[in-house]
Each structure stands twice: as structure tokens, then as C-alpha cells.
Write a protein that holds these residues in place. Structure first.
Motif, PDB file in Angstrom:
ATOM      1  N   ALA A 117      84.398  45.170  90.645  1.00  0.00           N
ATOM      2  CA  ALA A 117      83.635  44.694  91.801  1.00  0.00           C
ATOM      3  C   ALA A 117      84.171  45.284  93.094  1.00  0.00           C
ATOM      4  O   ALA A 117      83.393  45.717  93.968  1.00  0.00           O
ATOM      5  CB  ALA A 117      83.684  43.167  91.853  1.00  0.00           C
ATOM      6  N   ASP A 118      85.495  45.335  93.230  1.00  0.00           N
ATOM      7  CA  ASP A 118      86.096  45.843  94.457  1.00  0.00           C
ATOM      8  C   ASP A 118      85.874  47.354  94.596  1.00  0.00           C
ATOM      9  O   ASP A 118      85.641  47.857  95.707  1.00  0.00           O
ATOM     10  CB  ASP A 118      87.594  45.527  94.480  1.00  0.00           C
ATOM     11  N   LEU A 119      85.932  48.083  93.477  1.00  0.00           N
ATOM     12  CA  LEU A 119      85.691  49.522  93.534  1.00  0.00           C
ATOM     13  C   LEU A 119      84.232  49.817  93.893  1.00  0.00           C
ATOM     14  O   LEU A 119      83.948  50.692  94.720  1.00  0.00           O
ATOM     15  CB  LEU A 119      86.056  50.177  92.199  1.00  0.00           C
ATOM     16  N   ALA A 120      83.325  49.082  93.302  1.00  0.00           N
ATOM     17  CA  ALA A 120      81.904  49.274  93.606  1.00  0.00           C
ATOM     18  C   ALA A 120      81.610  48.938  95.069  1.00  0.00           C
ATOM     19  O   ALA A 120      80.790  49.606  95.716  1.00  0.00           O
ATOM     20  CB  ALA A 120      81.052  48.420  92.684  1.00  0.00           C
ATOM     21  N   ALA A 121      82.274  47.926  95.598  1.00  0.00           N
ATOM     22  CA  ALA A 121      82.020  47.488  96.970  1.00  0.00           C
ATOM     23  C   ALA A 121      82.362  48.569  97.992  1.00  0.00           C
ATOM     24  O   ALA A 121      81.775  48.598  99.088  1.00  0.00           O
ATOM     25  CB  ALA A 121      82.806  46.216  97.268  1.00  0.00           C
ATOM     26  N   VAL A 122      83.311  49.456  97.654  1.00  0.00           N
ATOM     27  CA  VAL A 122      83.689  50.518  98.599  1.00  0.00           C
ATOM     28  C   VAL A 122      83.067  51.858  98.213  1.00  0.00           C
ATOM     29  O   VAL A 122      83.440  52.907  98.761  1.00  0.00           O
ATOM     30  CB  VAL A 122      85.225  50.634  98.726  1.00  0.00           C
ATOM     31  N   GLY A 123      82.119  51.832  97.288  1.00  0.00           N
ATOM     32  CA  GLY A 123      81.363  53.033  96.964  1.00  0.00           C
ATOM     33  C   GLY A 123      81.994  53.963  95.960  1.00  0.00           C
ATOM     34  O   GLY A 123      81.545  55.104  95.816  1.00  0.00           O
ATOM     35  N   GLY A 124      83.037  53.502  95.259  1.00  0.00           N
ATOM     36  CA  GLY A 124      83.679  54.350  94.261  1.00  0.00           C
ATOM     37  C   GLY A 124      82.737  54.701  93.118  1.00  0.00           C
ATOM     38  O   GLY A 124      81.891  53.900  92.732  1.00  0.00           O
ATOM     39  N   SER A 125      82.890  55.921  92.576  1.00  0.00           N
ATOM     40  CA  SER A 125      82.022  56.359  91.481  1.00  0.00           C
ATOM     41  C   SER A 125      82.375  55.694  90.161  1.00  0.00           C
ATOM     42  O   SER A 125      81.501  55.344  89.373  1.00  0.00           O
ATOM     43  CB  SER A 125      82.118  57.884  91.307  1.00  0.00           C
ATOM     44  N   GLY A 126      83.667  55.575  89.887  1.00  0.00           N
ATOM     45  CA  GLY A 126      84.090  55.020  88.613  1.00  0.00           C
ATOM     46  C   GLY A 126      85.534  55.352  88.342  1.00  0.00           C
ATOM     47  O   GLY A 126      86.280  55.740  89.248  1.00  0.00           O
ATOM     48  N   LEU A 127      85.932  55.205  87.084  1.00  0.00           N
ATOM     49  CA  LEU A 127      87.331  55.380  86.703  1.00  0.00           C
ATOM     50  C   LEU A 127      87.510  56.451  85.654  1.00  0.00           C
ATOM     51  O   LEU A 127      86.746  56.532  84.687  1.00  0.00           O
ATOM     52  CB  LEU A 127      87.907  54.084  86.122  1.00  0.00           C
ATOM     53  N   ILE A 128      88.564  57.242  85.828  1.00  0.00           N
ATOM     54  CA  ILE A 128      89.120  58.078  84.773  1.00  0.00           C
ATOM     55  C   ILE A 128      90.307  57.298  84.218  1.00  0.00           C
ATOM     56  O   ILE A 128      91.220  56.931  84.964  1.00  0.00           O
ATOM     57  CB  ILE A 128      89.584  59.430  85.329  1.00  0.00           C
ATOM     58  N   THR A 129      90.296  57.027  82.923  1.00  0.00           N
ATOM     59  CA  THR A 129      91.298  56.143  82.315  1.00  0.00           C
ATOM     60  C   THR A 129      92.055  56.897  81.215  1.00  0.00           C
ATOM     61  O   THR A 129      91.688  56.821  80.047  1.00  0.00           O
ATOM     62  CB  THR A 129      90.630  54.890  81.738  1.00  0.00           C
TER      63      THR A 129
END
Length: 269
Positions: A117-129
Motif C-alpha cells: 500500500a505504501d509503495l503504491a501510494a508513492v507511485g512505485g512500479s513494483g518489487l524485484i525480490t
């Protein structure tokens, strides 16, 4: 506020131009949080398509010595997850697509749903894990779907066909094909080896495959960009930021970004 598009859209746009996308890795918090944000903007100003923002971790076993050294320095400065979200916010507001590369423990510590939720709120694309395999990704997959985030799993030359199918099926956005450039003299054979894993990952169902190889110059970027949808550059960029004169380091960063950009332009045409 207008946010940057997801990295997959930027990769597609590069392909339409006949280019491979250029993806630049930077560790948040090195040399400082503000300096890492400034460095990301320098990369964007000099043609980098996507920023891969690494979150420093105390046991970065899958990173090379340059990135490990930068991560240790960032941790010693007290870099925290709030700093990561702040940096993503600054970069996406600047218009550059920004992914996060993180080991899984910090995400679990923060809370998987909360992190998404916090990553989406700042416009992040996603995660490399890098250390989360798709077999263990159920909770992350639910959270990333709920918040429209990309899931970028890693494939490798050693991945058998059934595993590549699993990675392709569970990834959302693109697949990170990881390998190693090796010593300079081994470049030609390593390139052929990596082209094979890209082809096999596509055959397994991946729509987009980007390669992280230890690329350090424009000619290497063009070589990899001829068959990969994106070329990921990390250590070579981070090395410039070890310059004691910060402005000189940023100039070197911009110069290298321009050289790499010239390499990927037209690489897929």
C-alpha cells in the motif's frame, strides 16, 4: 499529481522506438538519502528509462562488492524504509518509473500488505525480490495484485524449463534474467549464454525479459540490448558515487548514463 508510468509501460515504449530500455540501479541512502535522490534525477536527465532503487540490507548475499559497500554505508547512516518511500515519491514525481529491489525480510518486517500500500501510494512500479521465489510468494502476489504493483522474479541460466514456466506465470510486468559478465576476455561466450536464458524465459511465457549482467559501457549495453527488452546496470553507476567530490561523481554518473543510453538506442531495431 501525475505519477510516472509503470516500468513495463516504459519498457514497451522503448521497444516501440527500436531501443532496449535502460534500467539503472541505485541504493537509497548512499551517499545520503538526498544524494541518492539527486543521483536518480541525474540518471533520468541523461536518458535512463527506469530506476531500480535498492533498499540496503545487512546481509546482501546476492550483491557484488561495490553494491555491498554502498549498502553498508547507507545502513551506517541510518537509512530506513521511510527513506525508501520518500525517495520513490521524489523520483516518480519527477516522472521516472521506479522499481524497488529489496530482500524479503524488510518487507515482512514492515508488513506485506502495508508495504504494498505504501509503495503504491508513492507511485512505485513494483518489487524485484531476489530472495523470494514464486513458490513462497503467495502473500506478496495477493498484495501486489490488490495494489497494481509489478512482481519481478529472477531467472538464471541454471533455471530448468519447468522453473522458467513458474517464474513467467507468477511474474507481473517483467522477468529479471540474472547472470554474470565474467572477465573481459569471456565476454563473447557469456553473451551467448545469456541470450539463451533470455530466449528460454520468453519461450516459457515471459512477455518482457531484462538482463542484469555487470554491464559497464555502451558497447556491452548494445550487445545485451540486441536481445533483451531491458539492460540493467548497477555497480558501474554506483562506483561513480564513491568519488569524494560529490559533484564530480554526479558528472561521472551522468556521462556514463549518456554512454549507456547511446548503447541501447536502436539496439532492438
Amino acid at each position: 499529481m501525475t505519477r510516472a508510468p509503470h516500468s513495463s509501460a516504459v519498457i514497451d515504449a522503448a521497444k516501440e522506438r527500436g531501443d532496449a530500455a535502460l534500467i539503472g540501479y541505485l541504493p537509497v541512502g548512499f551517499p545520503s538519502v538526498d544524494a541518492s535522490i539527486h543521483a536518480g534525477k541525474v540518471l533520468a536527465d541523461n536518458g535512463v528509462d527506469v530506476i531500480e532503487l535498492g533498499f540496503p540490507y545487512s546481509d546482501p548475499g546476492m550483491d557484488g562488492p561495490t553494491i555491498q559497500r554502498a549498502s553498508v554505508a547507507a545502513l551506517e547512516r541510518g537509512t530506513h524504509i521511510e527513506d525508501l518511500f520518500h525517495a520513490v515519491d521524489e523520483l516518480t514525481s519527477y516522472g521516472v518509473a521506479t522499481c524497488v529491489m529489496t530482500y524479503w525480510n524488510p518487507v515482512e518486517w514492515w508488513g506485506v500488505e502495508r508495504f504494498a500500500a505504501d509503495l503504491a501510494a508513492v507511485g512505485g512500479s513494483g518489487l524485484i525480490t531476489p530472495d523470494l521465489p514464486p513458490e513462497e510468494g503467495t502473500q506478496w502476489e495477493a498484495a501486489s495484485d490488490a495494489h497494481d504493483l509489478e512482481r519481478i522474479y529472477l531467472s538464471a541460466p541454471s533455471s530448468p524449463p519447468h522453473r522458467l514456466r513458474l517464474i513467467a506465470e507468477h511474474s507481473r510486468g517483467w522477468v529479471y534474467a540474472a547472470s554474470s559478465m565474467g572477465v573481459t576476455g569471456a565476454r563473447a561466450s557469456v553473451g551467448a549464454h545469456t541470450a539463451d536464458v533470455v530466449a528460454r524465459t520468453r519461450q516459457a511465457g515471459a512477455t518482457r525479459v531484462c538482463v542484469g549482467l555487470g554491464v559497464s559501457n555502451g558497447s556491452q549495453a548494445r550487445e545485451i540490448g540486441a536481445y533483451a527488452d531491458g539492460v540493467i546496470v548497477g555497480s558501474a553507476l554506483v562506483k561513480t558515487l564513491f568519488d569524494d567530490d560529490g559533484e564530480r561523481g554526479l558528472r561521472a554518473l551522468g556521462e556514463l548514463a549518456r554512454e549507456l543510453t547511446s548503447g541501447v538506442k536502436g539496439a532492438r531495431a
